[in-house]
Design a protein around this motif. Structure first.
Motif, PDB file in Angstrom:
ATOM      1  N   ALA A   1       5.435   7.473   0.946  1.00 29.09           N
ATOM      2  CA  ALA A   1       5.584   8.691   0.151  1.00 29.09           C
ATOM      3  C   ALA A   1       6.995   8.843  -0.387  1.00 29.09           C
ATOM      4  O   ALA A   1       7.205   9.440  -1.443  1.00 29.09           O
ATOM      5  N   GLU A   2       7.983   8.276   0.322  1.00 26.23           N
ATOM      6  CA  GLU A   2       9.386   8.411  -0.084  1.00 26.23           C
ATOM      7  C   GLU A   2       9.877   7.229  -0.911  1.00 26.23           C
ATOM      8  O   GLU A   2      10.958   7.311  -1.497  1.00 26.23           O
TER       9      GLU A   2
ATOM     10  N   ASP B   1       3.840  -1.216  -5.103  1.00 24.73           N
ATOM     11  CA  ASP B   1       3.530  -2.576  -4.650  1.00 24.73           C
ATOM     12  C   ASP B   1       2.330  -2.586  -3.717  1.00 24.73           C
ATOM     13  O   ASP B   1       1.457  -3.463  -3.804  1.00 24.73           O
ATOM     14  N   ALA B   2       2.270  -1.603  -2.816  1.00 24.52           N
ATOM     15  CA  ALA B   2       1.154  -1.540  -1.872  1.00 24.52           C
ATOM     16  C   ALA B   2      -0.159  -1.255  -2.594  1.00 24.52           C
ATOM     17  O   ALA B   2      -1.204  -1.841  -2.268  1.00 24.52           O
ATOM     18  N   ALA B   3      -0.125  -0.352  -3.577  1.00 21.87           N
ATOM     19  CA  ALA B   3      -1.347  -0.033  -4.319  1.00 21.87           C
ATOM     20  C   ALA B   3      -1.849  -1.237  -5.109  1.00 21.87           C
ATOM     21  O   ALA B   3      -3.055  -1.503  -5.167  1.00 21.87           O
ATOM     22  N   LEU B   4      -0.927  -1.987  -5.708  1.00 15.92           N
ATOM     23  CA  LEU B   4      -1.326  -3.183  -6.460  1.00 15.92           C
ATOM     24  C   LEU B   4      -1.810  -4.277  -5.517  1.00 15.92           C
ATOM     25  O   LEU B   4      -2.738  -5.029  -5.848  1.00 15.92           O
ATOM     26  N   ALA B   5      -1.194  -4.388  -4.341  1.00 18.11           N
ATOM     27  CA  ALA B   5      -1.658  -5.376  -3.364  1.00 18.11           C
ATOM     28  C   ALA B   5      -3.070  -5.038  -2.887  1.00 18.11           C
ATOM     29  O   ALA B   5      -3.911  -5.937  -2.713  1.00 18.11           O
ATOM     30  N   ARG B   6      -3.342  -3.774  -2.682  1.00 20.12           N
ATOM     31  CA  ARG B   6      -4.700  -3.383  -2.308  1.00 20.12           C
ATOM     32  C   ARG B   6      -5.682  -3.733  -3.416  1.00 20.12           C
ATOM     33  O   ARG B   6      -6.794  -4.212  -3.145  1.00 20.12           O
TER      34      ARG B   6
ATOM     35  N   ALA C   1      -2.885   3.278   5.509  1.00 15.83           N
ATOM     36  CA  ALA C   1      -1.920   4.287   5.070  1.00 15.83           C
ATOM     37  C   ALA C   1      -2.248   4.792   3.672  1.00 15.83           C
ATOM     38  O   ALA C   1      -2.152   5.994   3.391  1.00 15.83           O
ATOM     39  N   LEU C   2      -2.641   3.891   2.771  1.00 11.46           N
ATOM     40  CA  LEU C   2      -2.952   4.302   1.400  1.00 11.46           C
ATOM     41  C   LEU C   2      -4.169   5.220   1.352  1.00 11.46           C
ATOM     42  O   LEU C   2      -4.327   5.982   0.388  1.00 11.46           O
ATOM     43  N   GLY C   3      -5.022   5.155   2.356  1.00 15.30           N
ATOM     44  CA  GLY C   3      -6.173   6.039   2.400  1.00 15.30           C
ATOM     45  C   GLY C   3      -5.872   7.418   2.933  1.00 15.30           C
ATOM     46  O   GLY C   3      -6.768   8.274   2.956  1.00 15.30           O
TER      47      GLY C   3
ATOM     48  N   VAL D   1      -0.401   7.789  -5.183  1.00 15.33           N
ATOM     49  CA  VAL D   1      -0.995   6.511  -5.581  1.00 15.33           C
ATOM     50  C   VAL D   1      -1.467   6.587  -7.028  1.00 15.33           C
ATOM     51  O   VAL D   1      -1.262   5.652  -7.824  1.00 15.33           O
ATOM     52  N   ALA D   2      -2.095   7.689  -7.426  1.00 16.32           N
ATOM     53  CA  ALA D   2      -2.537   7.844  -8.813  1.00 16.32           C
ATOM     54  C   ALA D   2      -1.354   7.821  -9.765  1.00 16.32           C
ATOM     55  O   ALA D   2      -1.423   7.222 -10.859  1.00 16.32           O
TER      56      ALA D   2
END
Length: 475
Positions: free
Chosen positions: A14-15, A22-27, A39-41, A49-50
């Motif tokens: 969040a910070e 990067d995490a959203a694209l990796a997912r 965590a992303l959920g 994330v949006a």
């Protein structure tokens, strides 16, 4: 097995905007770790994330456009375009999650049924009659007719005026509220290009930010279109500087897009909080008192209707399984029965109020305007389109006398480009008739140099809102 989200990882994402993206694209690519996926959920990361994927989508579209203008081998472009579609799909899924969460919060915040069943039945049976009674009650109290309604716009100002929110506004916030629209849009552009403005997220300003975010985003698209045209004017082997300017314009637009999404989410949160404030306290008491007074007026004037509503309600509640919850969904069917049995209130013919309006015959009326044209008039039509990545809108037009034309425009949408096309068609036809004005072309509105500044490489940064702060040193 689904892992529980680790609070410290949720807080770090969040910070750290770059890490979150990067995490959203990796997912999306299926390469994320199980811990990061969990965590992303987390609900707290739905909106960030949006926002991150909105930012990423603009950047990958910019990468495709640079590849097209730099002469990348055509066999490599399909894979880039496929990646754009995947990011766009991931963004749509993230926005769907945000909508679902908002709907769930609204359902949880929904106030319990407090009005008696007979009152709800009477109001629904003849709403116009009850509305008149409520307006009379408000007038008796010296209140305007919309005193109990929450407006669709400027809700924060409305809440401050009614002391539902703190009325005092700090001077930096007041400056943003009082400045002209052009100056406010300049503040949004500066927020994206130079340094984030922390005052935009203030409750008093966030609605204006959300309203004007689209206009600021149009300036970003205009900068991209300028860079595209500059690149196309150069030979393929001499476009390096122009393509760098294109990258800069896409980076600015990516931030404008992310900030626009953030403004939308913050505005929705503000409206939810204001709705909560109206459900309790002094304002809620005022609503209750006004409706009690309106009911007394309604029952006095429409005694038969009120008696029948009370009778049907009592008979219904005697055996209703939802009686303990005040029959929250039963009043509509009962109101329909009352409306059929009791004549419309005040002698108002309800059939006149609800009379169905005949739909026009669209098949015959679509071209009816052509019947009114003068005999010597010339008909011209225009169309326009914009590519997935390009912001330059191509348009074309043709007239019935055989004159045609085409061009491109830096309009912010294909609809605006169609207007540009039809205006060019009108000028060309006037020119052919010898009656054209001095101007020989029509272009999309251009900003003055002072409003956008030169197309130089701006200071790049990630969006740094409290929802998602940047990693130190990211670029």
């Amino acid at each position: 097995m689904t892992l529980p989200a680790r609070p410290e990882l949720v807080s770090r994402l969040a910070e750290d905007f770059a890490a979150l993206q990067d995490a959203a694209l990796a997912r999306m690519n299926g390469t994320g770790s199980p811990e990061t996926e969990a965590a992303l959920g987390h609900p707290a990361l739905a909106e960030p994330v949006a926002i991150a994927l909105a930012h990423a989508e603009v950047l990958v579209r910019g990468a495709v456009r640079r590849a097209e203008l730099s002469g990348l081998p055509t066999q490599r472009l399909p894979s880039l375009r496929t990646y754009v579609r995947r990011v766009r799909r991931a963004r749509s899924q993230a926005e769907a999650v945000c909508k679902e969460q908002h709907a769930r919060r609204m359902a949880q915040r929904r106030a319990p049924v407090t009005a008696p069943l007979d009152l709800r039945v009477a109001r629904a049976a003849h709403p116009q009659a009850y509305l008149r009674a409520l307006e009379e009650e408000l007038a008796h109290r010296g209140l305007p007719y919309d005193a109990l309604s929450v407006p669709n716009h400027d809700r924060a100002r409305w809440a401050r005026e009614r002391r539902l929110m703190h009325p005092e506004i700090p001077s930096p916030i007041r400056e943003l509220l009082d400045c002209e629209d052009d100056s406010f849009i300049q503040a949004l552009l500066h927020d994206a290009r130079e340094a984030e403005n922390p005052h935009l997220a203030h409750d008093a300003v966030v609605e204006r930010w959300s309203r004007h975010a689209r206009t600021a985003l149009a300036w970003g698209r205009y900068a991209i279109a300028q860079a595209e045209r500059a690149a196309l004017a150069r030979p393929l082997t001499a476009r390096s500087a122009q393509l760098d300017a294109l990258d800069d314009a896409y980076h600015d637009t990516a931030i404008l897009t992310a900030r626009a999404v953030e403004a939308k989410h913050r505005t929705a949160d503000l409206h939810d909080r204001i709705r909560d404030l109206t459900a309790t306290g002094v304002f809620a008491d005022l609503i209750t008192q006004c409706h009690e007074g309106a009911l007394a007026r309604f029952a006095t004037v429409h005694l038969d209707l009120w008696d029948r509503a009370r009778q049907l309600s009592a008979e219904h509640q005697a055996g209703c399984p939802e009686r303990a919850a005040e029959c929250p969904r039963c009043h509509l069917a009962l109101a329909e029965a009352v409306a059929m049995e009791v004549p419309a209130a005040d002698g108002l013919d309800e059939d006149d109020v609800t009379r169905e309006i005949a739909e026009p015959d669209t098949a015959s009326d679509r071209y009816a305007i052509l019947d009114d044209l003068l005999p010597h008039a010339v008909v011209a039509v225009a169309d326009a389109a914009v590519g997935d990545e390009s912001t330059v809108c191509g348009y074309g037009w043709v007239s019935e006398n055989g004159i045609t034309g085409r061009g491109d425009s830096m309009a912010s949408s294909s609809g605006e480009a169609e207007v540009v096309g039809i205006c060019n068609a009108a000028l060309a036809l006037l020119d052919a008739a010898g009656t054209a004005p001095s101007s020989s072309c029509v272009t999309a509105p251009k900003p003055s140099p002072s409003s956008t500044g030169p197309l130089k490489a701006p200071t790049r940064r990630w969006p740094t809102a409290p929802l998602c702060s940047p990693r130190a040193g990211s670029s």
